[in-house]
Design a protein around this motif. Structure first.
Motif, PDB file in Angstrom:
ATOM      1  N   GLY A  44      35.458 -43.699  58.572  1.00  0.00           N
ATOM      2  CA  GLY A  44      35.716 -44.194  57.220  1.00  0.00           C
ATOM      3  C   GLY A  44      35.057 -43.302  56.183  1.00  0.00           C
ATOM      4  O   GLY A  44      35.658 -42.974  55.154  1.00  0.00           O
ATOM      5  N   ALA A  47      36.844 -39.815  56.193  1.00  0.00           N
ATOM      6  CA  ALA A  47      38.205 -39.902  55.661  1.00  0.00           C
ATOM      7  C   ALA A  47      38.242 -39.932  54.136  1.00  0.00           C
ATOM      8  O   ALA A  47      39.277 -39.686  53.528  1.00  0.00           O
ATOM      9  CB  ALA A  47      38.896 -41.138  56.222  1.00  0.00           C
ATOM     10  N   ARG A  48      37.106 -40.239  53.498  1.00  0.00           N
ATOM     11  CA  ARG A  48      37.061 -40.226  52.026  1.00  0.00           C
ATOM     12  C   ARG A  48      36.938 -38.808  51.483  1.00  0.00           C
ATOM     13  O   ARG A  48      37.175 -38.560  50.321  1.00  0.00           O
ATOM     14  CB  ARG A  48      35.847 -41.031  51.540  1.00  0.00           C
ATOM     15  N   VAL A 126      41.740 -56.036  38.808  1.00  0.00           N
ATOM     16  CA  VAL A 126      42.583 -55.962  39.999  1.00  0.00           C
ATOM     17  C   VAL A 126      43.456 -57.215  40.036  1.00  0.00           C
ATOM     18  O   VAL A 126      42.943 -58.334  40.037  1.00  0.00           O
ATOM     19  CB  VAL A 126      41.710 -55.895  41.270  1.00  0.00           C
ATOM     20  N   LEU A 130      43.516 -55.639  46.976  1.00  0.00           N
ATOM     21  CA  LEU A 130      43.549 -54.189  47.219  1.00  0.00           C
ATOM     22  C   LEU A 130      43.444 -53.906  48.716  1.00  0.00           C
ATOM     23  O   LEU A 130      42.739 -54.609  49.434  1.00  0.00           O
ATOM     24  CB  LEU A 130      42.354 -53.540  46.536  1.00  0.00           C
ATOM     25  N   VAL A 132      42.634 -50.859  51.641  1.00  0.00           N
ATOM     26  CA  VAL A 132      41.942 -49.573  51.764  1.00  0.00           C
ATOM     27  C   VAL A 132      42.941 -48.413  51.799  1.00  0.00           C
ATOM     28  O   VAL A 132      42.702 -47.364  51.180  1.00  0.00           O
ATOM     29  CB  VAL A 132      41.020 -49.561  53.010  1.00  0.00           C
ATOM     30  N   ASP A 133      44.056 -48.615  52.489  1.00  0.00           N
ATOM     31  CA  ASP A 133      45.060 -47.542  52.566  1.00  0.00           C
ATOM     32  C   ASP A 133      45.532 -47.140  51.168  1.00  0.00           C
ATOM     33  O   ASP A 133      45.704 -45.951  50.878  1.00  0.00           O
ATOM     34  CB  ASP A 133      46.270 -48.016  53.386  1.00  0.00           C
ATOM     35  N   ILE A 135      43.865 -47.574  48.362  1.00  0.00           N
ATOM     36  CA  ILE A 135      42.747 -46.922  47.661  1.00  0.00           C
ATOM     37  C   ILE A 135      42.664 -45.450  48.081  1.00  0.00           C
ATOM     38  O   ILE A 135      42.487 -44.555  47.253  1.00  0.00           O
ATOM     39  CB  ILE A 135      41.400 -47.616  47.969  1.00  0.00           C
ATOM     40  N   MET A 136      42.813 -45.223  49.376  1.00  0.00           N
ATOM     41  CA  MET A 136      42.746 -43.847  49.904  1.00  0.00           C
ATOM     42  C   MET A 136      43.825 -42.986  49.249  1.00  0.00           C
ATOM     43  O   MET A 136      43.570 -41.838  48.890  1.00  0.00           O
ATOM     44  CB  MET A 136      42.936 -43.856  51.419  1.00  0.00           C
ATOM     45  N   LEU A 138      45.140 -43.395  46.348  1.00  0.00           N
ATOM     46  CA  LEU A 138      44.745 -43.133  44.956  1.00  0.00           C
ATOM     47  C   LEU A 138      43.658 -42.066  44.908  1.00  0.00           C
ATOM     48  O   LEU A 138      43.725 -41.129  44.104  1.00  0.00           O
ATOM     49  CB  LEU A 138      44.212 -44.414  44.304  1.00  0.00           C
ATOM     50  N   ILE A 139      42.683 -42.227  45.766  1.00  0.00           N
ATOM     51  CA  ILE A 139      41.538 -41.310  45.782  1.00  0.00           C
ATOM     52  C   ILE A 139      41.974 -39.869  46.042  1.00  0.00           C
ATOM     53  O   ILE A 139      41.467 -38.925  45.442  1.00  0.00           O
ATOM     54  CB  ILE A 139      40.512 -41.804  46.829  1.00  0.00           C
ATOM     55  N   LYS A 182      36.824 -41.839  37.536  1.00  0.00           N
ATOM     56  CA  LYS A 182      37.032 -43.281  37.353  1.00  0.00           C
ATOM     57  C   LYS A 182      38.225 -43.536  36.444  1.00  0.00           C
ATOM     58  O   LYS A 182      39.071 -44.396  36.714  1.00  0.00           O
ATOM     59  CB  LYS A 182      35.770 -43.905  36.749  1.00  0.00           C
ATOM     60  N   LEU A 185      41.420 -42.850  38.226  1.00  0.00           N
ATOM     61  CA  LEU A 185      41.735 -43.895  39.211  1.00  0.00           C
ATOM     62  C   LEU A 185      42.353 -45.109  38.522  1.00  0.00           C
ATOM     63  O   LEU A 185      43.337 -45.682  38.996  1.00  0.00           O
ATOM     64  CB  LEU A 185      40.469 -44.310  39.979  1.00  0.00           C
ATOM     65  N   ARG A 186      41.769 -45.470  37.388  1.00  0.00           N
ATOM     66  CA  ARG A 186      42.294 -46.629  36.635  1.00  0.00           C
ATOM     67  C   ARG A 186      43.723 -46.346  36.181  1.00  0.00           C
ATOM     68  O   ARG A 186      44.603 -47.194  36.298  1.00  0.00           O
ATOM     69  CB  ARG A 186      41.398 -46.909  35.425  1.00  0.00           C
ATOM     70  N   TYR A 189      46.082 -46.359  39.113  1.00  0.00           N
ATOM     71  CA  TYR A 189      46.294 -47.728  39.598  1.00  0.00           C
ATOM     72  C   TYR A 189      47.259 -48.467  38.668  1.00  0.00           C
ATOM     73  O   TYR A 189      48.209 -49.097  39.107  1.00  0.00           O
ATOM     74  CB  TYR A 189      44.951 -48.457  39.690  1.00  0.00           C
TER      75      TYR A 189
END
Lengths: 201, 391
Positions: A44, A47-48, A126, A130, A132-133, A135-136, A138-139, A182, A185-186, A189
């Motif tokens: 985890g 992977a980030r 939010v 959400l 995790v997939d 979020i990943m 987006l990241i 940040k 990301l916003r 999203y």
């Protein structure tokens, strides 16, 4: 339910005690326990930092090799709860450093883009749950350097000073990249939500 | 606009990512262990090869040690060879050489009676006492004279020296030839190399090993032998009274099997009973390259089954015990990648000479584990017959 939870706590305490004893006895067999228990967590973490799963696995394995060399000297106060937290954090730090080394080795320095819209979004709530997939996804739309600073500061808990040393960038840049990461990301999203809403209509 | 229960995006992302763990992928540890061990294995293999070179290199001084000795003897002899007075014509040419070489040696004899020079000693031993004294005095005097006066004096010396040396040198040379030949004989017999194949019996399982050997002859009766061999051992252990794996489990460990691949470097002292038979005792350095263990479990489960009762026509359920045997690869491989001074070796050998330097050796042996290897659950003691071809 409560009994079940208690049993699971006992089981995990037993595992940590086994690890503590194994480390104290310099028992090689404890390596397998540690590997299997922490592999998912370290994956985890890795992977980030890297998108490629194969590379992430490589980073995790390299981290374990490093950890197995020095873990027998890991200092702790023999309190299971404290050990659990500090050992996990120690392994995560090794993985982060290994990942950064790997990124540096593959393409140095971390690339970044400055083309940002001047959208100022300080707060995005939010709406749905959400995953995790998501979020990943987006990241990984963030520029490498921004993503790395975001991960290091927000998730790993490094200070800007530490990040500036790790990434060899000025502290001010670290702050800027974090703010931009940040914001981006916003923005990403919000765009995704709007797109999904549009499609659903 | 925003309800209080809705969380901020970044906060929510961070908390999710912090807690995130991927599910463990089956086989990840095995892959990791395999990769890290193969790296280690290659490393250990290189150590093994280095050890082999060390054995060969340590043999080098012995091989080269005999050569300089031989050369020294030959060089010493050369002047004497030239001085053999075979024809009168040759005498004129060779006598000055003889005189110089002899005068040098004689001087030493005259100065020190206990001189260790081989040639001088031999001359002293062969030549009768009185003529030697005369010759010695004459030669010593000559050497003190100026060079231009040498020729007339040589003539006066020649008749005296010739009858004496004719016999002396021919005998001396014969002796020297024997001496010169003898180290070569020693050299060929002192070192012995070979290749071996060793089928081993280990608890009714036949395992194979192969390697190279070397032997250094210390004396007629004793020799020191070493070598390097690759062995694959399949060891097993059956538990007469299987114990449950844990208190809560009905799983019992019935037997265990291990497959070990290792480099074995034996060093042994051999005693030759006669030309054909020998006995040897020694120790083995045992370097485990890979180890794989299987645990065989017997699981007894209580299951409820249902069956149609033909007499009543009703379905009845009943409790029954089901035994299931399964084999698991265990991660507990304590020997893997480690090295031990592992075995004490005993053997008896029979040599069959097939030609001058070629022999076939049949050597029944017994290996008894010591130290860490003997404390293992596995019974690693083994025996077999080594088949060696030595040259």
């Amino acid at each position: 339910m409560e009994v079940k939870a208690q049993r699971s706590v006992d089981k995990s305490n037993l595992l940590y005690q086994e690890i503590i004893d194994g480390l104290a006895a310099h028992d090689k067999r404890v390596q397998e326990r540690i590997y299997i228990h922490y592999w998912g967590y370290l994956m985890g973490v890795a992977a980030r930092y890297v998108k490629d799963r194969g590379v992430a696995k490589e980073i995790v394995n390299d981290s374990f090799i490093k950890a197995f060399k020095s873990m027998y000297d890991f200092k702790h106060n023999h309190v299971i709860e404290d050990f659990q937290k500090s050992f996990k954090a120690w392994l995560a730090t090794i993985t982060v450093r290994t990942a950064l080394d790997k990124i540096r080795k593959d393409k140095s320095p971390l690339s970044f883009v400055e083309t940002y819209d001047n959208l100022r979004m300080d707060h995005v709530a939010v709406d749905d749950k959400l995953h995790v997939d998501d979020i990943m996804k987006l990241i990984f739309q963030l520029p490498d350097l921004h993503r790395t600073v975001f991960n290091l500061y927000e998730i790993e808990g490094f200070s800007h000073d530490e990040i500036s040393k790790l990434l060899e960038i000025p502290t001010s840049s670290s702050r800027t990249y974090l703010t931009r990461a940040k914001q981006k990301l916003r923005e990403l999203y919000t765009n995704t939500i709007q797109l999904t809403d549009g499609n659903s209509r | 606009m925003e309800t209080p229960d809705k969380k901020e995006l970044i906060t929510e992302m961070v908390s999710l990512l912090k807690a995130y763990e991927e599910p463990y992928e089956e086989g990840a540890w095995e892959n990791f262990n395999g990769v890290s061990k193969s790296k280690k294995g290659t490393y250990l293999l290189w150590i093994g090869i280095a050890a082999l070179f060390a054995v060969i290199l340590s043999a080098m001084p012995f091989i080269f040690d005999s050569n300089p000795a031989q050369n020294t003897v030959v060089v010493k002899n050369k002047p004497q060879k030239n001085t053999i007075p075979s024809t009168p014509a040759e005498d004129v040419i060779h006598v000055p050489d003889l005189r110089r070489s002899e005068s040098g040696k004689m001087k030493r004899v005259a100065k020190s009676a206990s001189s260790k020079s081989a040639v001088a000693d031999q001359l002293l031993a062969i030549v009768p006492v009185t003529p030697v004294k005369e010759a010695t005095i004459a030669v010593v005097k000559e050497s003190q004279q100026p060079v231009d006066q040498q020729v007339p004096v040589e003539r006066s010396v020649k008749p005296l020296a010739e009858p004496l040396h004719k016999k002396t040198f021919s005998e001396f040379l014969e002796g020297e030839t024997k001496v010169a030949k003898s180290p070569q004989v020693d050299k060929s017999s002192k070192w012995n190399f070979g290749v071996e194949l060793s089928p081993t019996m280990l608890q009714s399982k036949v395992n194979m090993g192969a390697g190279i050997t070397t032997e250094y002859k210390l004396s007629d009766k004793f020799s020191l032998s070493s070598g390097i061999s690759y062995v694959a051992l399949n060891a097993g252990q059956k538990f007469a009274d299987p114990q449950p794996v844990s208190l809560m489990s009905s799983k019992k460990l019935v037997s265990m099997e291990a497959n070990i691949r290792a480099i074995d470097i034996p060093v042994s002292l051999t005693f030759n009973v006669n030309k054909r038979m020998y006995t040897a005792i020694g120790v083995s350095y045992f370097n485990v390259l890979s180890e794989r263990r299987n645990n065989n479990y017997l699981t007894q489960l209580e299951v409820s089954k249902s069956a149609l009762n033909s007499s009543t026509g009703q379905i009845e359920s009943y409790q029954t015990q089901v035994s299931q045997q399964n084999s698991e690869v265990t991660q507990d491989i304590p020997l893997d990648g480690n090295s031990y001074l592992g075995f004490i070796n005993f053997s008896i050998g029979h040599k069959q000479t097939i030609s001058k330097n070629h022999q076939i050796i049949i050597e029944p042996f017994l290996k008894v584990p010591v130290g860490k290897l003997s404390t293992e659950d596995l019974k690693l003691g083994n025996g077999g017959v080594k088949l060696r071809y030595a040259f």
